[in-house]
Design a protein around this motif. Structure first.
Motif, PDB file in Angstrom:
ATOM      1  N   ASP A  40      99.857  85.431  60.384  1.00  0.00           N
ATOM      2  CA  ASP A  40     101.267  85.230  60.066  1.00  0.00           C
ATOM      3  C   ASP A  40     102.111  85.535  61.307  1.00  0.00           C
ATOM      4  O   ASP A  40     102.009  86.633  61.855  1.00  0.00           O
ATOM      5  CB  ASP A  40     101.646  86.175  58.914  1.00  0.00           C
ATOM      6  CG  ASP A  40     103.082  86.002  58.455  1.00  0.00           C
ATOM      7  OD1 ASP A  40     103.852  85.275  59.123  1.00  0.00           O
ATOM      8  OD2 ASP A  40     103.439  86.599  57.428  1.00  0.00           O
ATOM      9  N   GLN A  42     105.023  86.407  61.564  1.00  0.00           N
ATOM     10  CA  GLN A  42     105.834  87.620  61.367  1.00  0.00           C
ATOM     11  C   GLN A  42     105.111  88.857  61.890  1.00  0.00           C
ATOM     12  O   GLN A  42     105.738  89.887  62.135  1.00  0.00           O
ATOM     13  CB  GLN A  42     106.131  87.842  59.882  1.00  0.00           C
ATOM     14  CG  GLN A  42     106.944  86.745  59.220  1.00  0.00           C
ATOM     15  CD  GLN A  42     107.161  87.037  57.727  1.00  0.00           C
ATOM     16  OE1 GLN A  42     108.177  87.617  57.351  1.00  0.00           O
ATOM     17  NE2 GLN A  42     106.216  86.657  56.880  1.00  0.00           N
ATOM     18  N   ASP A 125      95.412  87.914  56.643  1.00  0.00           N
ATOM     19  CA  ASP A 125      96.745  88.031  56.042  1.00  0.00           C
ATOM     20  C   ASP A 125      97.531  86.751  56.332  1.00  0.00           C
ATOM     21  O   ASP A 125      97.889  86.478  57.471  1.00  0.00           O
ATOM     22  CB  ASP A 125      97.474  89.252  56.616  1.00  0.00           C
ATOM     23  CG  ASP A 125      98.860  89.414  56.005  1.00  0.00           C
ATOM     24  OD1 ASP A 125      99.034  89.057  54.816  1.00  0.00           O
ATOM     25  OD2 ASP A 125      99.774  89.886  56.710  1.00  0.00           O
TER      26      ASP A 125
END
Ligand code: ATP
Ligand code: MG
Length: 251
Positions: A40, A42, A125
């Motif tokens: 991800d 982020q 993730d």
């Protein structure tokens, strides 16, 4: 060979990263060797494990682009036996850059295959989207853990994820299965929380993990200290939830 699990739900903020990081750390406390792959942009799993990528860091982006191996990218973190392939902002562009690449859905799988024997679990993730990067993660995995927040609209969008999983299974990865749905941020004093949990269980039966992760402020504090909750506050209800989840998974 290690078990490769993807934590996914295209709904944002449902506890994917919290689950990836804390389940991984809990598995390590049961003497497993575990790799978290942060897919991800982020990069919340990376920072939650105390790693912030800079220009010289080898990240998931380099692995996807084929300029580095997973072994080169994996960094040791705490507790001992836990490793992370960090993510960086570069990964935002990867969805587009992958479009014209050969074997664009298979790149992460081929890279992870090479280290599968080095770990007992590899946990990815995923971002809250179903683009090519997430697709790479789903193609790499044997199973998917789907965290679901015990709130209104918990089931929203789930159909699309299940459809994507089915499509990946049919065309790209016949081994992919749903490991289970994990209820997160459960508050037993809250009617809505109880109703949502009951509805999800009615809908999905034994596909729902027995373990339910409570809403616990320690889980939201731990990442700012760059550590999983089992190191930040091992006695918190959040830590106990993920330790139980690790038992359920390995049991
Ligand atoms: P995104 O879709 O943006 O990647 P996510 O699905 O990974 O989000 P998290 O980042 O794990 O979700 O959680 C969202 C927020 O809720 C975070 O601030 C996190 O600390 C907090 N949180 C997650 N699980 C719990 C919990 N069980 N109790 C309290 N807070 C939680
Ligand atoms: Mg996340």
């Amino acid at each position: 060979m290690g078990k490769i699990i993807c934590v996914a739900n295209q709904k944002g903020g449902v506890g994917k990263t919290t689950t990836a990081v804390n389940l991984a750390a809990s598995l390590v406390l049961s003497d497993r060797r575990v790799l978290v792959v942060d897919v991800d942009p982020q990069a919340n799993a990376s920072s939650g494990l105390g790693i912030r990528a800079d220009d010289s860091t080898i990240t998931t982006y380099h692995v996807l682009m084929g300029s580095a191996t997973v072994a080169e990218a994996a960094q040791p973190v705490s507790p001992e036996g836990l490793f992370v392939v960090p993510a960086s902002k570069d990964l935002v562009g990867a969805d587009l850059e992958l479009v014209n690449m050969e074997q664009r859905e298979m790149r992460l799988r081929e890279a992870i295959k090479l280290v599968a024997d080095d770990y007992d679990y590899i946990i990815m993730d995923c971002p809250p989207s179903l683009g090519l990067v997430t697709l790479n993660a789903l193609v790499s995995a044997e199973s998917v853990i789907i965290p679901m927040q015990c709130e209104y609209y918990a089931l929203e969008g789930l159909g699309r994820l299940l459809h994507t999983i089915k499509r990946v299974k049919r065309h790209l990865n016949p081994h992919l299965g749903v490991e289970g749905i994990l209820l997160t941020m459960y508050d037993g004093r809250n009617n809505l929380s109880r109703q949502v949990a009951a509805e999800v269980k009615r809908h999905f039966g034994d596909k729902v993990f027995d373990t339910v992760i409570p809403r616990n402020v320690r889980l939201s504090e731990a990442p700012s200290h760059g550590m999983p909750v089992v190191l930040y506050d091992a006695r918190s209800t959040g830590a106990r939830g993920y330790l139980q989840m690790a038992q359920e998974l390995t049991g």
